[in-house]
Design a protein around this motif. Structure first.
Motif, mmCIF file in Angstrom:
data_model
loop_
_atom_site.group_PDB
_atom_site.id
_atom_site.type_symbol
_atom_site.label_atom_id
_atom_site.label_comp_id
_atom_site.label_asym_id
_atom_site.label_seq_id
_atom_site.Cartn_x
_atom_site.Cartn_y
_atom_site.Cartn_z
ATOM 1 N N ARG A 26 -3.094 -0.016 10.796
ATOM 2 C CA ARG A 26 -3.118 1.405 10.469
ATOM 3 C C ARG A 26 -4.352 1.738 9.621
ATOM 4 N NH1 ARG A 26 2.536 1.478 7.529
ATOM 5 N NH2 ARG A 26 1.673 -0.574 7.004
ATOM 6 N N ASP A 27 -4.832 2.945 9.767
ATOM 7 C CA ASP A 27 -5.991 3.403 8.988
ATOM 8 C C ASP A 27 -5.488 3.982 7.664
ATOM 9 O OD1 ASP A 27 -8.456 4.214 8.113
ATOM 10 O OD2 ASP A 27 -8.560 5.981 9.394
ATOM 11 N N LEU A 28 -5.322 3.116 6.680
ATOM 12 C CA LEU A 28 -4.833 3.532 5.371
ATOM 13 C C LEU A 28 -6.009 3.614 4.400
ATOM 14 C CD1 LEU A 28 -1.625 1.301 5.259
ATOM 15 C CD2 LEU A 28 -1.789 3.734 5.834
ATOM 16 N N PRO A 29 -6.089 4.673 3.608
ATOM 17 C CA PRO A 29 -7.312 4.914 2.824
ATOM 18 C C PRO A 29 -7.641 3.809 1.824
ATOM 19 C CG PRO A 29 -5.547 6.403 2.141
ATOM 20 C CD PRO A 29 -5.093 5.743 3.409
ATOM 21 N N SER A 32 -10.085 0.991 2.882
ATOM 22 C CA SER A 32 -11.509 1.240 3.089
ATOM 23 C C SER A 32 -12.358 0.269 2.267
ATOM 24 C CB SER A 32 -11.852 2.681 2.682
ATOM 25 O OG SER A 32 -13.249 2.854 2.577
ATOM 26 N N PRO A 33 -13.476 -0.209 2.825
ATOM 27 C CA PRO A 33 -14.357 -1.098 2.053
ATOM 28 C C PRO A 33 -14.892 -0.446 0.781
ATOM 29 C CG PRO A 33 -14.930 -1.127 4.388
ATOM 30 C CD PRO A 33 -13.943 -0.020 4.210
ATOM 31 N N GLN A 34 -14.885 0.881 0.746
ATOM 32 C CA GLN A 34 -15.386 1.584 -0.440
ATOM 33 C C GLN A 34 -14.341 1.688 -1.557
ATOM 34 O OE1 GLN A 34 -16.160 2.927 2.845
ATOM 35 N NE2 GLN A 34 -17.994 1.689 2.497
ATOM 36 N N THR A 35 -13.108 1.304 -1.278
ATOM 37 C CA THR A 35 -12.063 1.418 -2.294
ATOM 38 C C THR A 35 -12.292 0.404 -3.399
ATOM 39 O OG1 THR A 35 -10.456 2.184 -0.669
ATOM 40 C CG2 THR A 35 -9.580 1.292 -2.721
ATOM 41 N N THR A 36 -12.218 0.870 -4.639
ATOM 42 C CA THR A 36 -12.426 -0.004 -5.782
ATOM 43 C C THR A 36 -11.181 -0.849 -6.047
ATOM 44 O OG1 THR A 36 -11.574 1.656 -7.320
ATOM 45 C CG2 THR A 36 -13.949 1.726 -6.821
ATOM 46 N N GLY A 39 -8.522 1.355 -7.224
ATOM 47 C CA GLY A 39 -7.835 2.043 -6.145
ATOM 48 C C GLY A 39 -6.798 1.162 -5.477
ATOM 49 N N VAL A 40 -7.110 -0.119 -5.318
ATOM 50 C CA VAL A 40 -6.145 -1.053 -4.745
ATOM 51 C C VAL A 40 -4.956 -1.220 -5.678
ATOM 52 C CG1 VAL A 40 -5.761 -3.451 -4.045
ATOM 53 C CG2 VAL A 40 -7.871 -2.272 -3.368
ATOM 54 N N LEU A 41 -5.221 -1.348 -6.964
ATOM 55 C CA LEU A 41 -4.126 -1.500 -7.930
ATOM 56 C C LEU A 41 -3.214 -0.273 -7.912
ATOM 57 C CD1 LEU A 41 -2.661 -2.905 -10.237
ATOM 58 C CD2 LEU A 41 -4.386 -2.007 -11.809
ATOM 59 N N VAL A 42 -3.792 0.915 -7.900
ATOM 60 C CA VAL A 42 -2.991 2.143 -7.833
ATOM 61 C C VAL A 42 -2.138 2.146 -6.568
ATOM 62 C CG1 VAL A 42 -3.092 4.655 -7.595
ATOM 63 C CG2 VAL A 42 -4.580 3.495 -9.250
ATOM 64 N N SER A 43 -2.724 1.768 -5.444
ATOM 65 C CA SER A 43 -1.964 1.776 -4.189
ATOM 66 C C SER A 43 -0.801 0.801 -4.258
ATOM 67 C CB SER A 43 -2.878 1.443 -3.004
ATOM 68 O OG SER A 43 -3.207 0.062 -2.953
ATOM 69 N N GLU A 44 -1.009 -0.357 -4.838
ATOM 70 C CA GLU A 44 0.065 -1.350 -4.895
ATOM 71 C C GLU A 44 1.223 -0.866 -5.767
ATOM 72 O OE1 GLU A 44 0.649 -3.988 -3.199
ATOM 73 O OE2 GLU A 44 -1.219 -3.866 -2.072
ATOM 74 N N ILE A 45 0.922 -0.194 -6.851
ATOM 75 C CA ILE A 45 1.992 0.344 -7.694
ATOM 76 C C ILE A 45 2.727 1.457 -6.954
ATOM 77 C CG2 ILE A 45 2.531 1.517 -9.855
ATOM 78 C CD1 ILE A 45 1.688 -1.393 -10.199
ATOM 79 N N MET A 46 1.999 2.330 -6.284
ATOM 80 C CA MET A 46 2.638 3.427 -5.558
ATOM 81 C C MET A 46 3.469 2.926 -4.393
ATOM 82 S SD MET A 46 -0.173 6.509 -5.424
ATOM 83 C CE MET A 46 -0.487 7.527 -6.877
ATOM 84 N N LEU A 47 3.052 1.835 -3.769
ATOM 85 C CA LEU A 47 3.733 1.333 -2.584
ATOM 86 C C LEU A 47 5.005 0.557 -2.895
ATOM 87 C CD1 LEU A 47 0.579 0.195 -0.592
ATOM 88 C CD2 LEU A 47 2.242 1.887 0.201
ATOM 89 N N GLN A 48 5.254 0.280 -4.147
ATOM 90 C CA GLN A 48 6.477 -0.428 -4.501
ATOM 91 C C GLN A 48 7.689 0.426 -4.136
ATOM 92 O OE1 GLN A 48 6.127 -1.354 -8.676
ATOM 93 N NE2 GLN A 48 4.380 -2.704 -8.375
ATOM 94 N N TRP A 59 -1.869 9.200 -3.253
ATOM 95 C CA TRP A 59 -2.920 8.258 -3.644
ATOM 96 C C TRP A 59 -4.290 8.929 -3.603
ATOM 97 C CZ3 TRP A 59 -7.315 6.265 -1.373
ATOM 98 C CH2 TRP A 59 -7.897 5.160 -1.996
ATOM 99 N N GLN A 60 -4.540 9.680 -2.552
ATOM 100 C CA GLN A 60 -5.839 10.361 -2.452
ATOM 101 C C GLN A 60 -6.030 11.363 -3.589
ATOM 102 O OE1 GLN A 60 -5.207 11.714 1.599
ATOM 103 N NE2 GLN A 60 -6.695 10.237 2.404
ATOM 104 N N ALA A 61 -4.979 12.127 -3.905
ATOM 105 C CA ALA A 61 -5.070 13.100 -4.992
ATOM 106 C C ALA A 61 -5.260 12.393 -6.330
ATOM 107 C CB ALA A 61 -3.815 13.969 -5.015
ATOM 108 N N TRP A 62 -4.546 11.300 -6.516
ATOM 109 C CA TRP A 62 -4.623 10.543 -7.764
ATOM 110 C C TRP A 62 -6.031 9.993 -7.979
ATOM 111 C CZ3 TRP A 62 -0.207 9.466 -10.875
ATOM 112 C CH2 TRP A 62 -0.425 8.562 -11.928
ATOM 113 N N MET A 63 -6.601 9.395 -6.925
ATOM 114 C CA MET A 63 -7.929 8.804 -7.054
ATOM 115 C C MET A 63 -9.010 9.858 -7.234
ATOM 116 S SD MET A 63 -7.344 5.651 -7.214
ATOM 117 C CE MET A 63 -9.085 5.220 -7.310
#
Length: 297
Positions: A26-29, A32-36, A39-48, A59-63
């Motif tokens: 899936r194309d999940l933001p 992206s190779p540009q994600t810091t 950004g990965v840490l935020v996504s992992e917390i949100m995905l719990q 996630w997009q709004a948060w970042m």
């Protein structure tokens, strides 16, 4: 659980799943190779305990609003809880801000790539630390979320579901599936997770679409039904979780103090108990006429 390591070509399976991931993911933001790393840490917390489809927009709004740990560390707690909105389990938002502050205070504002340092951050457990190391830094680690555990339980163990809790034996076996090189290991973790989320699902696995169906022990055994402890879905209606969510929604929607009696809930005692628990968790604070979000005075 059958021992199939002598029979299953692990390197072939991990390579096949990784190749499938390269063409089918899936194309999940946050991928992206540009994600810091942040950004990965935020996504992992949100995905719990939250599906990816519900996380993309928040996630997009948060970042966009807090693109670095320093930005979130300096934010008002009430703004953080409002931005968390309906993602659920809002204590995750508090822990994420606490982690941001620890990153600023102890790591110069940069997310650490060491698992011990990651686990020392507020709200970061062994899974999240391993996932950040793999997905943010491309390093070898043992990423075991519910999807990967289910894939390995079926593919390797021949059972429909993994045990409710990880065991030392499960971790030892799972390590045997992690390729030696950093890049291949990180790709396998992402690929196995995607396979579990989209094909090898809990309720309706799509075995004909699985790229490694011919190597699946559970499928070879005829997909035997789960014979372990009953897996009962958590209720929602009338629970404390629903009541707490109702109170938090009212607090997020108002910049003023909210009177507890104005929050519609049939059970007054339960409403008071849940309000008190939100205060205890740091998600609300008492005011003269009711409750408000922390820091919103």
């Amino acid at each position: 659980m059958p021992d199939v390591h002598d029979e299953t070509p692990i390197a072939e399976v991990t390579s096949t799943v990784s190749a499938w991931f390269a063409r089918s993911s899936r194309d999940l933001p946050w991928r992206s190779p540009q994600t810091t790393a942040w950004g990965v840490l935020v996504s992992e917390i949100m995905l719990q305990q939250t599906p990816a489809s519900r996380v993309v927009t928040p996630w997009q709004a948060w970042m966009a609003r807090w693109p670095s740990p320093a930005d979130l560390a300096a934010a008002g707690t009430d703004d953080v809880l409002r931005a968390w909105d309906r993602l659920g389990y809002p204590r995750r938002a508090l822990r994420l801000q606490q982690a941001a502050r620890a990153i600023v205070d102890h790591h110069g504002g940069d997310v650490p790539d060491n698992e011990d340092a990651l686990r020392a951050l507020p709200g970061i457990g062994s899974y999240t630390a391993a996932a950040v190391r793999a997905f943010a830094f491309g390093r070898r680690s043992l990423v075991l979320d519910v999807n990967i555990r289910r894939v390995l339980a079926r593919l390797d163990g021949g059972v429909e579901h993994p045990a409710r809790s990880e065991t030392a034996q499960e971790r030892r076996r799972a390590w045997q599936w992690v390729p030696d090189g950093d890049r291949d290991a990180a790709t396998w973790s992402a690929a196995a997770m995607e396979l579990g989320a989209t094909v090898c699902t809990a309720r309706s696995p799509r075995c004909p679409a699985c790229p490694v169906a011919t190597h699946c022990t559970w499928l070879a055994l005829g997909r035997p039904a789960w014979d372990g402890p009953e897996r009962v879905a958590q209720p929602w209606d009338g629970t404390d979780r629903q009541c707490r969510g109702r109170i938090m929604a009212a607090l997020r929607a108002s910049t003023a103090t909210v009177a507890l009696a104005d929050i519609v809930w049939a059970d007054d005692d339960q409403r008071r108990r849940c309000a008190a628990s939100l205060v205890d968790d740091g998600l609300a604070e008492p005011a003269a006429t009711g409750l408000r979000l922390p820091g919103s005075a």
